[in-house]
Structure formats: C-alpha cells, structure tokens
Motif scaffolding. Structure first.
Motif, short mmCIF file in Angstrom:
data_model
loop_
_atom_site.label_atom_id
_atom_site.label_comp_id
_atom_site.label_asym_id
_atom_site.label_seq_id
_atom_site.Cartn_x
_atom_site.Cartn_y
_atom_site.Cartn_z
N UNK A 25 0.84 -1.21 0.00
CA UNK A 25 0.00 0.00 0.00
C UNK A 25 0.87 1.25 0.00
N UNK A 26 1.88 1.26 -0.85
CA UNK A 26 2.89 2.32 -0.87
C UNK A 26 2.80 3.09 -2.19
N UNK A 27 3.20 4.36 -2.19
CA UNK A 27 3.17 5.13 -3.44
C UNK A 27 4.03 4.48 -4.52
N UNK A 28 3.47 4.41 -5.72
CA UNK A 28 4.16 3.80 -6.85
C UNK A 28 3.86 4.60 -8.10
N UNK A 29 4.89 4.86 -8.89
CA UNK A 29 4.71 5.57 -10.15
C UNK A 29 5.42 4.81 -11.26
N UNK A 37 7.50 0.50 -21.89
CA UNK A 37 6.85 -0.32 -22.90
C UNK A 37 7.12 -1.78 -22.58
N UNK A 38 6.21 -2.66 -22.99
CA UNK A 38 6.33 -4.07 -22.63
C UNK A 38 6.05 -4.97 -23.83
N UNK A 39 6.56 -6.20 -23.72
CA UNK A 39 6.29 -7.25 -24.71
C UNK A 39 6.27 -8.58 -23.97
N UNK A 40 5.07 -9.15 -23.78
CA UNK A 40 4.88 -10.43 -23.10
C UNK A 40 4.31 -11.44 -24.08
N UNK A 41 4.60 -12.75 -23.85
CA UNK A 41 4.10 -13.72 -24.81
C UNK A 41 3.77 -15.08 -24.21
N UNK A 42 4.21 -15.39 -22.99
CA UNK A 42 3.99 -16.71 -22.41
C UNK A 42 2.67 -16.75 -21.64
N UNK A 43 2.14 -17.95 -21.35
CA UNK A 43 0.81 -18.07 -20.74
C UNK A 43 0.64 -17.25 -19.47
N UNK A 44 -0.50 -16.56 -19.39
CA UNK A 44 -0.95 -15.84 -18.19
C UNK A 44 -0.06 -14.67 -17.79
N UNK A 45 0.86 -14.23 -18.63
CA UNK A 45 1.78 -13.15 -18.26
C UNK A 45 1.07 -11.80 -18.27
N UNK A 46 1.56 -10.89 -17.41
CA UNK A 46 0.98 -9.56 -17.26
C UNK A 46 2.02 -8.50 -17.61
N UNK A 47 1.64 -7.44 -18.32
CA UNK A 47 2.54 -6.29 -18.44
C UNK A 47 2.76 -5.58 -17.10
N UNK A 48 1.67 -5.19 -16.42
CA UNK A 48 1.78 -4.51 -15.12
C UNK A 48 0.72 -5.08 -14.19
N UNK A 49 1.15 -5.43 -12.98
CA UNK A 49 0.22 -6.02 -12.01
C UNK A 49 0.49 -5.47 -10.62
N UNK A 50 -0.57 -4.97 -9.99
CA UNK A 50 -0.53 -4.58 -8.58
C UNK A 50 -1.34 -5.63 -7.83
N UNK A 51 -0.63 -6.57 -7.24
CA UNK A 51 -1.26 -7.70 -6.58
C UNK A 51 -1.52 -7.35 -5.12
N UNK A 52 -2.75 -6.98 -4.81
CA UNK A 52 -3.13 -6.72 -3.42
C UNK A 52 -2.71 -5.36 -2.90
N UNK A 53 -3.62 -4.66 -2.26
CA UNK A 53 -3.35 -3.45 -1.47
C UNK A 53 -2.80 -2.28 -2.27
N UNK A 54 -3.20 -2.13 -3.51
CA UNK A 54 -2.71 -0.99 -4.29
C UNK A 54 -3.30 0.31 -3.76
#
Length: 549
Positions: A216-220, A225-242
């Motif tokens: 639950x901390x400040x994030x910027x 830029x991103x390039x993902x290709x494998x199963x279930x991959x995420x470019x940007x993920x805030x997992x919990x308490x964003x």
C-alpha cells in the motif's frame, strides 16, 4: 522554437512537461533521461487515429527520426535512444494520415539530457541479475540492455527510483519460476520509468513485466513499454493493497494468447487490486493481450482512469477493455477500439463519461465450469457499455459515443451481435442514469436470427436488457433512467433476453433507423421487451426517425 520542460520523477513535475497544445498535438509529454527520451501526445479529436514518428537532432536540421508507427492510433508514444548526455535536442512530432499519407508537423521543440551525478549505475555498481536495489532514497540508472534468466530487478530500499534510460530489460529467459522484470517489494515510494521490458524464452505462468506485490505504498510507472508472450503473463500487475498509484504515459502491450481460466484470475494488461485509493491511470496505450485491458477491483477513494488509448483483443469470454468493479470510480475521455467488449460496470457510484468506443467482436473461448478442458468456442452478443449485477447502483453514464458493428464473416472470424448499451441491473431501486450518449448498433446481415447463449445469432440492438425481471421499484425510484440519448440501429432499437418488468424510464431520447448498412429485413423498434416497457417508451416523449413503434 519552443523549449519543452522535461519531467522529473515527481508527479508535480510531470505537469510542467506539457507544451503548448495545437492541432493534433494535444497532451504533450516528454521525459528525458541521461541518454534517451520518451515522447507522447494525443490527437485533438478522440474519433481520429493516425500514424506518427518523431524527427530529431542536435541541431534544427533534425537529421534523425524514430521508426514510423504501423498501426493508426489516437495516442502516440516514441522513444529516442543513443543520445548524448548534457545536450539539447531539437524535435518535431509528425502525424501521418493513414489513407492519404499527408503529414502534419508540430512546432520545433527542444529538450535537454542531463547527467545525474549521484545516481547508482547498473550493472557497473550493482551485482546481478537479479539486481537488488536496496539503498533508501537512491536513483538507479541502467546503462545498457540486460538479460536475466529469472527476476531482473528487485526493489527493496525505501523511496527508490529505477530509470532504465531507454534500455531493454529481458526477464524470465530460462527458469521454472514465476518471475518479474521489475518487482517492487519495498516500503516507501517506488518509481519505475523509461525503458522496454520484454519476457524471455522460458518462465512460469503468471510472470509479470512490472509488479508491485502487497504494497500500500506510493508507486509511479511511466515511460515503460512491454512485450509479453507466455501463458498468463501480465505487463503490469498490482497484486493486493494498491494505493497511491500513478500509471501514465506507457505503452503496455502483450502477445499472450493462453490463460488458465476466463473466470479467475483471467488475464489483464493492467491489474489493480485496490485497497487504499488515490489511483490514477492516464495517457497510456494498451495493446492486444487476450482477455481484459484494465481491471480495477477492490475499494478506495479517488480512483480515476482517463485519456487512455485501449485496443485490446478478447479471445476469452468476459474480456472487457475496462473491467470496473471499484465503487466511486471515475472513467472519462478514454478511446476504446477493441476487438472485444467495452466497459463492464459492476459497482456503485461509477461515473463513466465522454469515452469513445468503436468495437467489433467474434466468438470466444469459455471454460464452464471454471478450468474445465477443453475450452469451448461460444458466440455471445458484444457489450459496449454493460451495467450488471445488484451492486451497480447510482451510476451515471453520460456523454459517451459507443458504436458496434456486426460484420459479415471473413476468412478469420465470424462476428457476434451488437449491443452498445447492455443493461442487467438487478436492483429495482438502483437509480442508474444514462444521459446524453450516442449508441450505434449495426449488423451487416440482411436477414437476422436470434439464437441462445453460446450461439447468439445475427442481429443488433442499440439497447438490450438482460435479466430485468426483478419487479417494480419503490415509488419515486427506478432501476435505470435513459434520457436525452441518441440511439441508432439498422435492426432493433430496444431488445431483451426476457420481458422487462422492472421500472425503466426511457424519456426524451431520439431513435434513428440507420440507412447504412441497409435496414435488416426484420427491423423493428422493439423485440421481446414486454408490454410494460413498450408502453413506457411510447409515453416517454421519445422521437422516432425512420421506424415508429
């Protein structure tokens, strides 16, 4: 010539990076690092898209230019690499008409690169990968492209900035683990900016380019830029308490086509599990993926999504460009041109305003029950803006333009029916208001067919009601109030899955029979909405052009 102030890492400085906005060069932004820069702008008309490039140089001769984009977009993002430190550069933004190839050029602008003397340089001064960034208050600058078998960067120090300086980070190149390109695990603020993050050849499912985990901390995050290709991959993920998050001026792209389940967790280009509020997602390009564009779940005040250019691709059922389940969320001035569903509103008090959606959709993969195999291909009507559930109350949908076309089958796809406004409000007293919008539903099929779930058929309805059979509202209340909108269709104005017996006010709207494509052979103002709603529409002071009830 105009000098453009370069943004620093603080949010307040980013606003200073906006130059005078003229013509197709709106919301201009630049970030300059030591040897690179990222440049962003949007066109002046949210309905318009174009190709673009940036020409630049150490003098006004502008001897260099970035590669021209190949996919017309409303928003534009370019990265300049290999610059001299401590130099002033001149540049112009160039917009190219995709049909005529005519070019429009901005004023001549400048930015300057500067050396940050107290920065820690990677990899010269930090062992890795993985590179652990543990010095509180430090700025780390990447000085060359790096490749990591597993995690590339792990932020553990408080108030750390990681500037990739335009370089490429390859992560997950050879590991059995779930890994990240940049993983923030610290207390205090984390800032990640200006670089390209690429998923490597082999890593476990659910790996992520940039991830914040239970912070639950400040994030910027900006200039990434991103390039993902494998199963279930995420470019940007805030997992919990964003909480206290800014995600802006990024190009978040994914080529992922495989997910575990369309139910949970699905897959997103940007996932935000919100618990503390103060979230802003703005001025990003979201590209492709296979399920959801932006997912906003949880609760918190001051959550806003605006001025994003979203072009996601729905391969799995319930894949919306905007999955909005955060109460009080404000979503405005976004452009969505997806092959897939538009916006899914499932929480109280959402304001959805001044967005532009232009969509098509095809049959998708479904695992019902969850995680069953094999996936089944089903065809379900396409939703533009959908209000669904018993928690979607006191929402306001205003000033949007939403258009869906059901095309004729082509060599790759057959296409599903169009429902630009899809209402499934299960609370009879929900008090949702839809005002001042334009909804366009078109089908290229001359003859229509209404199928069931999984084989929806060939038709179009500018308003479509689902499950609106929960009874009347209390006196003075309603489930949905549709007024002062413009509804256009070459097939149906209002349709329903089952007859509507809830209080739906349809007043002072204009309904227009579209001439192109030609009206279907069975076009009608109403289809299965029930006698009560038919009577309410006829008595609601609505105007009908080309087709009367």
């Amino acid at each position: 010539m105009k000098a453009l102030a370069c943004c620093c890492f603080a949010a307040s400085a980013i606003a200073a990076g906006l130059a005078a906005e003229t013509g197709p060069f709106q919301r201009q932004w630049v970030h300059a690092s030591e040897t690179s820069a990222a440049i962003y702008w949007q066109l002046d008309d949210i309905r318009r898209e174009a190709l673009s490039y940036v020409e630049y140089g150490a003098t006004e001769d502008l001897t260099q230019k970035t590669p021209a984009t190949t996919d017309p977009r409303w928003a534009h993002f370019h990265r300049l690499r290999g610059l001299e430190t401590g130099a002033t550069y001149h540049y112009r933004m160039v917009v190219v008409d995709p049909e005529t190839k005519a070019e429009t050029k901005s004023d001549l602008l400048t930015f300057s690169t500067q050396k940050k003397a107290d920065a820690i340089r990677v990899p010269q001064e930090v062992k890795g990968p993985p590179f652990t960034l543990d010095k509180p208050g430090a700025t780390y600058i990447l000085t060359r492209d790096v490749t990591a078998d597993g995690n590339a960067f792990i932020i553990t120090g408080s108030d750390v900035t990681l500037d990739l300086d335009g370089h490429t980070v390859v992560f997950g190149n050879n590991t059995d683990e779930q890994v990240s390109g940049i993983l923030a695990k610290n207390t205090g603020k984390a800032t990640v900016c200006n670089g390209h993050v690429v998923q490597g050849a082999r890593c476990k499912a659910y790996s992520t380019a940039v991830e914040s985990r239970w912070r639950p901390q400040p994030t910027e995050i900006f200039g990434i830029s991103t390039d993902l290709h494998l199963p279930n991959a995420y470019p940007v993920k805030f997992l919990g308490k964003a909480a206290n998050v800014r995600v802006h001026h990024n190009l978040l792209a994914s080529r992922v086509t495989e997910i575990e389940s369309r139910h949970y967790p699905g897959n997103d280009l940007l996932r935000l599990d919100i618990s503390g509020g103060n979230i802003e997602v703005s001025d990003n390009l979201f590209t492709q993926g296979c399920h959801i564009g932006i997912r906003l779940a949880g609760e918190g005040p001051n959550v806003e999504v605006h001025h994003n250019d979203i072009r996601h691709h729905q391969l799995y059922v319930n894949g919306y460009a905007l999955a909005c389940s955060c109460p009080g969320l404000k979503v405005h001035h976004n452009r969505v041109t997806s092959s897939g569903r538009g916006a899914h509103l499932t929480a109280e008090g959402i304001e959805f305003a001044d967005n532009h959606l232009d969509l098509v959709g095809h049959p998708d993969l479904d695992d019902m029950p969850a995680k069953s195999r094999p996936f089944k291909t089903i065809a379900v009507e396409l939703h533009g803006i959908k209000l669904e559930g018993d928690k979607v109350r006191n929402c306001k949908i205003m000033g949007n333009h939403c258009r869906i076309v059901q095309k004729l089958p082509d060599a790759q796809w057959r296409y599903v029916p169009a429902t630009p406004l899809n209402i499934a409000c299960y609370d009879p007293n929900a008090m949702n208001e839809i005002v001042g919008n334009t909804f366009v539903a078109l089908t290229e099929h001359r003859e229509t067919r209404h199928g069931g779930y999984g084989d929806s058929g060939e038709w179009a309805a500018s308003v479509y009601f689902v499950g609106m059979d929960r009874g009347q509202a209390e006196p003075g209340k309603w489930s949905a109030w549709l007024h002062d909108n413009r509804f256009i269709s070459n097939d149906l104005f209002l349709g329903a899955q089952t007859p509507v017996n809830m209080t739906v006010r349809v007043e002072k709207n204009t309904f227009v029979l579209a001439a192109e494509p030609a009206p279907t052979g069975s076009h009608a103002p109403f289809w299965r909405i029930g006698p009560a709603l038919e009577a309410a529409v006829k008595a609601g002071g609505n105007l009908f052009e080309g087709m009367r009830p």
